[in-house]
Design a protein around this motif. Structure first.
Motif, mmCIF file in Angstrom:
data_model
loop_
_atom_site.group_PDB
_atom_site.id
_atom_site.type_symbol
_atom_site.label_atom_id
_atom_site.label_comp_id
_atom_site.label_asym_id
_atom_site.label_seq_id
_atom_site.Cartn_x
_atom_site.Cartn_y
_atom_site.Cartn_z
ATOM 1 N N MET A 62 0.846 -1.190 0.000
ATOM 2 C CA MET A 62 0.000 0.000 0.000
ATOM 3 C C MET A 62 0.882 1.241 0.000
ATOM 4 O O MET A 62 1.996 1.220 0.475
ATOM 5 N N SER A 63 0.345 2.317 -0.515
ATOM 6 C CA SER A 63 1.078 3.573 -0.495
ATOM 7 C C SER A 63 0.748 4.318 0.790
ATOM 8 O O SER A 63 -0.215 3.999 1.479
ATOM 9 N N TYR A 64 1.536 5.299 1.102
ATOM 10 C CA TYR A 64 1.307 6.095 2.304
ATOM 11 C C TYR A 64 -0.018 6.839 2.179
ATOM 12 O O TYR A 64 -0.315 7.442 1.157
ATOM 13 N N VAL A 65 -0.806 6.793 3.234
ATOM 14 C CA VAL A 65 -2.083 7.496 3.271
ATOM 15 C C VAL A 65 -1.970 8.574 4.342
ATOM 16 O O VAL A 65 -1.657 8.273 5.494
ATOM 17 N N THR A 66 -2.211 9.795 3.951
ATOM 18 C CA THR A 66 -2.093 10.905 4.899
ATOM 19 C C THR A 66 -3.219 10.850 5.926
ATOM 20 O O THR A 66 -4.244 10.192 5.715
ATOM 21 N N SER A 67 -3.037 11.564 7.023
ATOM 22 C CA SER A 67 -4.049 11.572 8.082
ATOM 23 C C SER A 67 -5.374 12.133 7.573
ATOM 24 O O SER A 67 -6.439 11.636 7.933
ATOM 25 N N TRP A 68 -5.339 13.140 6.705
ATOM 26 C CA TRP A 68 -6.603 13.692 6.207
ATOM 27 C C TRP A 68 -7.280 12.739 5.233
ATOM 28 O O TRP A 68 -8.493 12.711 5.131
ATOM 29 N N GLU A 69 -6.497 11.930 4.516
ATOM 30 C CA GLU A 69 -7.102 10.908 3.648
ATOM 31 C C GLU A 69 -7.771 9.825 4.503
ATOM 32 O O GLU A 69 -8.859 9.364 4.177
ATOM 33 N N ARG A 70 -7.106 9.413 5.594
ATOM 34 C CA ARG A 70 -7.716 8.427 6.499
ATOM 35 C C ARG A 70 -9.005 8.977 7.093
ATOM 36 O O ARG A 70 -10.015 8.279 7.173
ATOM 37 N N PHE A 71 -8.992 10.240 7.510
ATOM 38 C CA PHE A 71 -10.176 10.873 8.070
ATOM 39 C C PHE A 71 -11.313 10.886 7.051
ATOM 40 O O PHE A 71 -12.451 10.551 7.374
ATOM 41 N N ALA A 72 -11.004 11.247 5.820
ATOM 42 C CA ALA A 72 -12.033 11.293 4.768
ATOM 43 C C ALA A 72 -12.604 9.910 4.509
ATOM 44 O O ALA A 72 -13.814 9.749 4.320
ATOM 45 N N ARG A 73 -11.742 8.888 4.515
ATOM 46 C CA ARG A 73 -12.228 7.522 4.313
ATOM 47 C C ARG A 73 -13.141 7.084 5.452
ATOM 48 O O ARG A 73 -14.183 6.476 5.223
ATOM 49 N N GLU A 74 -12.745 7.382 6.693
ATOM 50 C CA GLU A 74 -13.570 7.016 7.845
ATOM 51 C C GLU A 74 -14.913 7.725 7.786
ATOM 52 O O GLU A 74 -15.951 7.121 8.035
ATOM 53 N N GLU A 75 -14.878 9.007 7.442
ATOM 54 C CA GLU A 75 -16.110 9.781 7.340
ATOM 55 C C GLU A 75 -17.025 9.200 6.257
ATOM 56 O O GLU A 75 -18.223 9.056 6.453
ATOM 57 N N GLY A 76 -16.448 8.857 5.124
ATOM 58 C CA GLY A 76 -17.226 8.256 4.039
ATOM 59 C C GLY A 76 -17.803 6.909 4.430
ATOM 60 O O GLY A 76 -18.942 6.589 4.096
ATOM 61 N N ARG A 77 -17.034 6.115 5.161
ATOM 62 C CA ARG A 77 -17.503 4.808 5.604
ATOM 63 C C ARG A 77 -18.683 4.970 6.568
ATOM 64 O O ARG A 77 -19.690 4.281 6.459
ATOM 65 N N GLU A 78 -18.579 5.935 7.496
ATOM 66 C CA GLU A 78 -19.665 6.178 8.449
ATOM 67 C C GLU A 78 -20.924 6.637 7.730
ATOM 68 O O GLU A 78 -22.023 6.186 8.037
ATOM 69 N N GLU A 79 -20.759 7.543 6.763
ATOM 70 C CA GLU A 79 -21.916 8.006 6.004
ATOM 71 C C GLU A 79 -22.537 6.862 5.210
ATOM 72 O O GLU A 79 -23.758 6.747 5.118
ATOM 73 N N GLY A 80 -21.709 6.003 4.654
ATOM 74 C CA GLY A 80 -22.209 4.849 3.903
ATOM 75 C C GLY A 80 -22.978 3.888 4.790
ATOM 76 O O GLY A 80 -24.023 3.370 4.401
#
Length: 102
Positions: free
Chosen positions: A33-51
């Protein structure tokens, strides 16, 4: 933009730049995997919660429709905009809910 600035500040000789690029590619391959920035992780978590919330709302609306028939638009809107905790309560209550004519 910050990465461009750091790259500009940290100018390496061409052979070291190529070596660094290869080392990063090897590291990415090792960890798959490539490096994922903290804001990318936050956006993914937020998207997962909304989903998840959309999925719960969709499931509740389907259960309501099966049990009671088509839902009025105001009920659909309330379900779609409900907080996750409220959706959990309603999903539990649908099992024992009875139709009440207002």
């Amino acid at each position: 933009m910050l990465l461009r600035f750091i790259d500009w500040l940290n100018r390496l000789p061409r052979r070291l730049e190529l070596a660094l690029r290869q080392e990063l590619a090897d590291l990415e391959e090792q960890i798959k995997m490539s490096y994922v920035t903290s804001w990318e992780r936050f956006a993914r978590e937020e998207g997962r919660e909304e989903g998840e919330q959309r999925g719960e709302a969709k499931a509740l609306l389907r259960l309501l429709q099966v049990k009671f028939g088509p839902m009025p638009p105001d009920i659909e809107s309330r379900v779609q905009t409900a907080e996750p905790a409220q959706l959990d309560v309603w999903l539990t209550r649908i099992l024992t809910a009875a139709f009440q004519n207002p």
